[in-house]
Design a protein around this motif. Structure first.
Motif, PDB file in Angstrom:
ATOM      1  N   LEU A 154      -3.176   1.129  -3.211  1.00 39.03           N
ATOM      2  CA  LEU A 154      -3.176   1.792  -4.523  1.00 39.03           C
ATOM      3  C   LEU A 154      -3.525   0.833  -5.654  1.00 39.03           C
ATOM      4  CD1 LEU A 154       0.049   4.000  -4.212  1.00 39.03           C
ATOM      5  CD2 LEU A 154      -2.259   4.876  -4.589  1.00 39.03           C
ATOM      6  N   LYS A 155      -3.441  -0.450  -5.390  1.00 36.24           N
ATOM      7  CA  LYS A 155      -3.608  -1.471  -6.440  1.00 36.24           C
ATOM      8  C   LYS A 155      -4.919  -1.299  -7.199  1.00 36.24           C
ATOM      9  CE  LYS A 155      -3.131  -6.449  -7.249  1.00 36.24           C
ATOM     10  NZ  LYS A 155      -2.151  -6.230  -8.316  1.00 36.24           N
ATOM     11  N   GLY A 156      -4.796  -1.189  -8.517  1.00 34.85           N
ATOM     12  CA  GLY A 156      -5.967  -1.112  -9.377  1.00 34.85           C
ATOM     13  C   GLY A 156      -6.590   0.262  -9.540  1.00 34.85           C
ATOM     14  N   LEU A 157      -6.173   1.247  -8.740  1.00 38.98           N
ATOM     15  CA  LEU A 157      -6.751   2.588  -8.873  1.00 38.98           C
ATOM     16  C   LEU A 157      -6.287   3.243 -10.178  1.00 38.98           C
ATOM     17  CD1 LEU A 157      -6.433   4.193  -5.296  1.00 38.98           C
ATOM     18  CD2 LEU A 157      -8.487   3.273  -6.376  1.00 38.98           C
ATOM     19  N   LYS A 158      -7.209   3.896 -10.876  1.00 42.70           N
ATOM     20  CA  LYS A 158      -6.868   4.645 -12.091  1.00 42.70           C
ATOM     21  C   LYS A 158      -6.478   6.063 -11.666  1.00 42.70           C
ATOM     22  CE  LYS A 158     -10.889   3.701 -13.762  1.00 42.70           C
ATOM     23  NZ  LYS A 158     -12.124   3.798 -14.582  1.00 42.70           N
ATOM     24  N   ALA A 173       4.501   1.230 -11.053  1.00 42.67           N
ATOM     25  CA  ALA A 173       5.363   0.470 -10.134  1.00 42.67           C
ATOM     26  C   ALA A 173       4.693   0.268  -8.778  1.00 42.67           C
ATOM     27  CB  ALA A 173       6.699   1.196  -9.948  1.00 42.67           C
ATOM     28  N   LEU A 174       3.737   1.129  -8.454  1.00 35.90           N
ATOM     29  CA  LEU A 174       3.017   1.019  -7.187  1.00 35.90           C
ATOM     30  C   LEU A 174       1.748   0.169  -7.307  1.00 35.90           C
ATOM     31  CD1 LEU A 174       3.416   4.749  -6.072  1.00 35.90           C
ATOM     32  CD2 LEU A 174       4.439   2.759  -4.931  1.00 35.90           C
ATOM     33  N   GLY A 175       1.513  -0.384  -8.513  1.00 38.67           N
ATOM     34  CA  GLY A 175       0.364  -1.262  -8.699  1.00 38.67           C
ATOM     35  C   GLY A 175      -0.913  -0.561  -9.124  1.00 38.67           C
ATOM     36  N   PHE A 288       7.036   2.773  -0.180  1.00 33.90           N
ATOM     37  CA  PHE A 288       6.858   3.496  -1.440  1.00 33.90           C
ATOM     38  C   PHE A 288       8.219   3.688  -2.115  1.00 33.90           C
ATOM     39  CE2 PHE A 288       3.031   4.413   0.879  1.00 33.90           C
ATOM     40  CZ  PHE A 288       2.050   4.643  -0.068  1.00 33.90           C
ATOM     41  N   ILE A 289       9.218   4.043  -1.304  1.00 32.79           N
ATOM     42  CA  ILE A 289      10.578   4.222  -1.833  1.00 32.79           C
ATOM     43  C   ILE A 289      11.112   2.897  -2.388  1.00 32.79           C
ATOM     44  CG2 ILE A 289      12.976   4.768  -1.192  1.00 32.79           C
ATOM     45  CD1 ILE A 289      11.769   6.716   0.937  1.00 32.79           C
ATOM     46  N   ASP A 290      10.901   1.819  -1.657  1.00 31.54           N
ATOM     47  CA  ASP A 290      11.380   0.494  -2.091  1.00 31.54           C
ATOM     48  C   ASP A 290      10.765   0.084  -3.422  1.00 31.54           C
ATOM     49  OD1 ASP A 290      12.823   0.416   0.255  1.00 31.54           O
ATOM     50  OD2 ASP A 290      11.406  -0.889   1.317  1.00 31.54           O
ATOM     51  N   ALA A 291       9.516   0.463  -3.645  1.00 33.31           N
ATOM     52  CA  ALA A 291       8.812   0.085  -4.883  1.00 33.31           C
ATOM     53  C   ALA A 291       9.360   0.813  -6.111  1.00 33.31           C
ATOM     54  CB  ALA A 291       7.322   0.379  -4.731  1.00 33.31           C
TER      55      ALA A 291
END
Length: 316
Positions: A154-158, A173-175, A288-291
């Motif tokens: 997910l990092k960087g996705l708009k 929170a997920l990047g 995902f929950i941890d994030a």
């Protein structure tokens, strides 16, 4: 406002009082059909004195706009996602948190209990009378770039989100980069690359045709957020106590119908988009929950919020 003729599904010309009700979703969508069913119940139980005219497909405006119109009595009724209420009605924050509900069954049991009634009651001081919760399933991410198999992907996705702080914080929170945007603008934003993806449930993903322009659907189910069916307090205050009781009960009775329609729509919509080439990615939800820890730390600061969260978790 918007008094000119628009396409609605309506068969209540004989009713003495007709409530105008707004929904962003298209005709045939489970929430739209449930409000039509509610109209039938009202006509039957008031001998035709009351009915509802359903303006679907965002004809009266996007959700943020119609909330304000209902508060001022311009629109009688609204069916709106819970997210846009988070900054206005603090009690809606806990049921809007990611992964707060363990399952759809847990969500329904919670909202059918005293906890749900207290959340609905909290709307009244904001010039709205919340009548019922409708299902909107589990929300998951989808995008046009690549399959998302982990948090790292997910990092960087708009990603488009509802205009709600919780949704923004969840995505960040997920990047990914959260982009608040009205629902009606999402298709063209995906098509033109203004955003890379969004998040929603199966019926919305399919009926909005987002599946045409964002083919990768990740089944992370980060939110099981209910919808709110509310009536303007200005409209409500014009009703007799007896009629208020009839409206409230009919709204509650429409919930069962909406849930049935929802379950059928989820199956149909998923089958349609998979058939058309959507790639569905199953993921391990725990990372995902941890994030979500920073999101919980931010929104469960007060004793009141923590207590409400604990009561939700205690529902079995």
């Amino acid at each position: 406002m918007l008094a000119f003729a628009v396409a609605v599904t309506f068969s209540s010309a004989s009713a003495q009082t007709v409530f105008r009700s707004s929904d962003t979703h298209p005709d045939g969508y489970p929430t739209v059909e449930a409000v039509k069913y509610l109209s039938d119940l009202l006509k039957e139980r008031t001998n035709g004195r009351y009915a509802i005219e359903v303006f679907h497909s965002g004809q009266l405006g996007e959700e943020k706009d119609v909330i304000e119109q209902a508060q001022f009595g311009v629109i009688d009724m609204i069916r709106v996602s819970m997210g846009p209420f988070n900054n206005m009605v603090p009690e809606t924050i806990v049921p809007s948190l990611p992964y707060v509900f363990r399952s759809t069954e847990h969500m329904r049991k919670t909202l059918d209990s005293e906890v749900g009634d207290e959340i609905l009651a909290a709307f009244e001081k904001h010039n709205l009378v919340a009548l019922a919760f409708y299902d909107s399933g589990a929300r998951s991410f989808y995008n046009a770039k690549h399959p998302v198999k982990s948090v790292a992907d997910l990092k960087g996705l708009k990603l488009r989100v509802i205009q709600s702080d919780i949704f923004v914080d969840l995505v960040n929170a997920l990047g990914a980069n959260a982009t608040p945007m009205p629902y009606g603008e999402v298709y063209s934003a995906l098509q033109t690359g203004v955003i890379d993806g969004a998040e929603n449930n199966w019926p919305s993903y399919e009926s909005s045709k987002h599946s045409e322009v964002a083919k990768y659907f990740t089944l992370d189910q980060h939110l099981i957020v209910p919808e709110i069916l509310a009536i303007s307090k200005a409209t409500w205050d014009k009703l007799t106590p007896e009629d208020q009781k009839i409206v409230r009960q009919a709204a509650k009775d429409s919930v069962k119908k909406q849930r049935e329609l929802w379950e059928a729509a989820e199956k149909t919509s998923r089958a349609k988009v998979e058939e058309s080439g959507t790639q569905v990615v199953e993921v391990d939800k725990q990372p995902f929950i941890d994030a979500m820890k920073p999101v919980y730390d931010k929104y469960l600061k007060t004793p009141e919020m923590k207590a409400l969260y604990d009561r939700v978790q205690a529902v079995q």
